[in-house]
Design a protein around this motif. Structure first.
Motif, short mmCIF file in Angstrom:
data_model
loop_
_atom_site.label_atom_id
_atom_site.label_comp_id
_atom_site.label_asym_id
_atom_site.label_seq_id
_atom_site.Cartn_x
_atom_site.Cartn_y
_atom_site.Cartn_z
N ARG A 3 0.83 -1.20 0.00
CA ARG A 3 0.00 0.00 0.00
C ARG A 3 0.86 1.25 0.00
NH1 ARG A 3 -4.26 0.01 4.62
NH2 ARG A 3 -4.90 1.85 3.42
N CYS A 6 2.07 1.80 -3.51
CA CYS A 6 1.03 2.37 -4.38
C CYS A 6 0.78 3.84 -4.05
CB CYS A 6 -0.27 1.57 -4.21
SG CYS A 6 -0.24 -0.04 -5.01
N VAL A 354 -5.69 2.38 -8.77
CA VAL A 354 -4.57 2.32 -7.84
C VAL A 354 -4.84 3.20 -6.62
CG1 VAL A 354 -2.14 2.94 -7.52
CG2 VAL A 354 -2.85 1.68 -9.55
N THR A 358 -5.36 1.93 -2.67
CA THR A 358 -4.39 2.44 -1.71
C THR A 358 -5.07 2.81 -0.40
OG1 THR A 358 -2.95 3.28 -3.46
CG2 THR A 358 -2.70 4.24 -1.26
N ILE A 439 -1.99 -5.02 -5.44
CA ILE A 439 -2.14 -5.54 -6.79
C ILE A 439 -3.11 -6.73 -6.80
CG2 ILE A 439 -0.95 -6.50 -8.79
CD1 ILE A 439 -0.31 -3.59 -8.19
N LEU A 442 -6.52 -5.43 -6.49
CA LEU A 442 -6.95 -4.81 -7.74
C LEU A 442 -7.46 -5.86 -8.72
CD1 LEU A 442 -7.03 -2.09 -9.28
CD2 LEU A 442 -4.75 -2.63 -10.15
#
Length: 527
Positions: A3, A6, A354, A358, A439, A442
């Motif tokens: 995190r 990002c 992103v 985060t 990721i 995501l």
């Protein structure tokens, strides 16, 4: 660690795309000192500043008044055919503003449709009155959407019902109860209309140039593209900085107005009766026909007519203008537009995703900053990007793409952030507890759950980028023209039939993705 990585990447992108260019612009203006400021607003430039202010104010008054009136009609009176009326009201959003200006020339200008059929032209179309009218027509849909949403969120049926029982007529109840509750939405619509009109380039360029009427945006374009002396570039810097200040003031006013919540949450609106609303619908339908329908019809007829000046009858129709429109650099410009729009949409949505995964203060700070950057005038942002990256990327598509990302990042981020706010926090906590990094979240959480919103955000950025002209016209070079720039240049060269054909093509490029965007509405609301 993921995190933090990002968050660092989001802050780095924000610095490279927005903060660094704007700081470079401000420092360049400050380097000129007060002497540079005084010289920049002497004579024609001072007139351009005044023109920008009063035209933006006039557009704001017209757009907010019309947007509030149509919103009250559709959301309170419930006229027959309300669904189609809503579509017709927001329809001008699909037409680029400079294409709308060309369409108005084809409809109401000299040798236009009304001139050929009735011998009538619209006085003052090419000048400040026409600029204000056409920009106001384009600004009404956004005002309508904001105010209509405010009517739903700020509904107070008990107060409105009490006013009606006490003998207040509908207009009195609206003025005394509804409009005060709508103050945040009205102010937000006014701020957005003013900021958009102050930074507008396409309509003032098309309708103002023949009359010698200039605004700050058109002065920036003229000085940056046709002047060669250092004084002209100094004027560009100062004008861009003034537009930046106007945008920041507008964004601050919007935040202040939206931050003042109501004393208690609203409830569902009292359904209005459709009785008598059909008569109120007639003037609205007639206005839409004259302000939107007839200009678009004139544009299409001009596009299919063999030569300018011929009657737009079936005997003179041809599709050759569309073939001619895509010859030469127009087809390359079309490919450039599609490529830039696709890249801007994909990267903006990816950067927005992103930021969403985060979370935390960094995400809120980046979200607020990119939202503010969207309000910045395209002319100011283009000049700022040129100052930082022009030395390496001048006359390339990459330079235009950087400006697009700085401007449209918010369009890729805000839909995702709004959808994330409606999801239970347990979804993300469970993913983190299972060891998922940003990721992984995501790919495994955001993408499946947000698929409709991701598609909608992508289409929103794509549609907006395709018709963007302000930044493109300032940053393009040989080989990096966009279709919007080609349309504008052809219009200035006086090729009406081919220009109209390109305008129709560009409008269709926006209408098709917009239809897909409307088709995603049920899935988006379900999320």
């Amino acid at each position: 660690m993921g995190r933090r990585l990002c968050a660092a990447g989001a802050l780095l992108l924000l610095g490279l795309l927005v903060v660094l260019p704007l700081l470079r612009l401000i420092s360049a203006v400050a380097a000129g000192g007060t002497v540079g400021l005084a010289a920049a607003f002497d004579g024609p430039d001072l007139a351009a500043l005044i023109n920008t202010g009063w035209t933006a104010l006039a557009v704001t008054v017209l757009a907010v008044t019309a947007g509030a009136g149509t919103a009250l009609l559709t959301e309170r009176r419930r006229p027959p055919g309300r669904r189609w009326l809503r579509v017709a009201i927001i329809g001008p959003l699909l037409v680029p503003n400079y294409v709308a200006a060309i369409a108005w020339q084809r409809a109401y200008g000299r040798a236009g449709l009304t001139d050929q059929l009735l011998g009538l032209t619209l006085p003052g179309l090419e000048g400040p009155a026409g600029i204000v009218l056409v920009m106001a027509v384009g600004a009404v849909p956004l005002s309508y959407l904001i105010i209509a949403g405010g009517l739903t969120a700020a509904a107070e049926p008990d107060r409105e019902r009490a006013a009606r029982v006490s003998g207040a007529r509908p207009l009195r109840a609206a003025a005394g109860i509804t409009l005060p509750l709508l103050r945040p939405a009205l102010v937000a619509a006014a701020v957005l209309s003013f900021a958009s009109a102050a930074s507008a380039f396409g309509v003032p360029q098309v309708l103002g140039s023949p009359a010698g009427f200039s605004t700050l945006a058109t002065r920036i374009y003229r000085d940056l593209n046709f002047a060669t002396d250092e004084a002209a570039f100094a004027r560009v810097l100062v004008a861009a900085c003034v537009l930046l200040v106007l945008a920041l003031l507008a964004a601050t006013a919007a935040d202040a107005s939206l931050g003042r919540g109501r004393d208690r949450p609203g409830g569902p609106a009292e359904p209005g009766s459709g009785a008598g609303s059909a008569w109120a619908l007639l003037p609205v339908a007639f206005a839409l026909l004259l302000l939107v329908g007839l200009p678009l019809l004139a544009l299409v007829l001009e596009a299919v007519t063999r030569a300018a000046g011929l009657p737009p009858t079936p005997a003179n129709w041809t599709l050759a203008n569309f073939a001619a429109a895509l010859q030469g650099n127009a087809f390359r410009a079309l490919l450039n537009s599609l490529l830039l729009a696709a890249l801007a949409a994909s990267l903006s949505v990816a950067m927005g995703a992103v930021v969403v995964v985060t979370g935390g203060r960094a995400a809120r700070a980046v979200g607020a900053a990119v939202t503010a950057s969207f309000a910045i005038a395209g002319s100011a942002l283009a000049v700022a990007v040129l100052l930082v990256y022009g030395e390496w990327l001048r006359d390339t598509l990459a330079l235009i793409l950087i400006a697009y990302l700085a401007k449209f990042w918010a369009l890729g981020h805000r839909p995702l952030a709004g959808a994330a706010d409606r999801l239970p926090a347990d979804v993300f906590r469970a993913a983190r507890a299972s060891g998922a990094g940003p990721i992984d979240m995501l790919v495994s959480v955001v993408a499946p759950l947000f698929r409709p919103v991701l598609a909608a955000a992508w289409l929103l950025v794509f549609v907006t980028a395709v018709h963007e002209v302000t930044m493109s016209s300032l940053l393009y070079g040989p080989g990096s023209e966009t279709l919007a720039v080609v349309v504008l240049n052809l219009q200035q060269l006086g090729d009406p039939t081919v220009t109209s054909a390109l305008g129709v093509i560009l409008t269709l490029l926006l209408a098709l993705p917009a239809a897909a965007l409307l088709g995603l509405r049920p899935a988006r609301s379900a999320l």
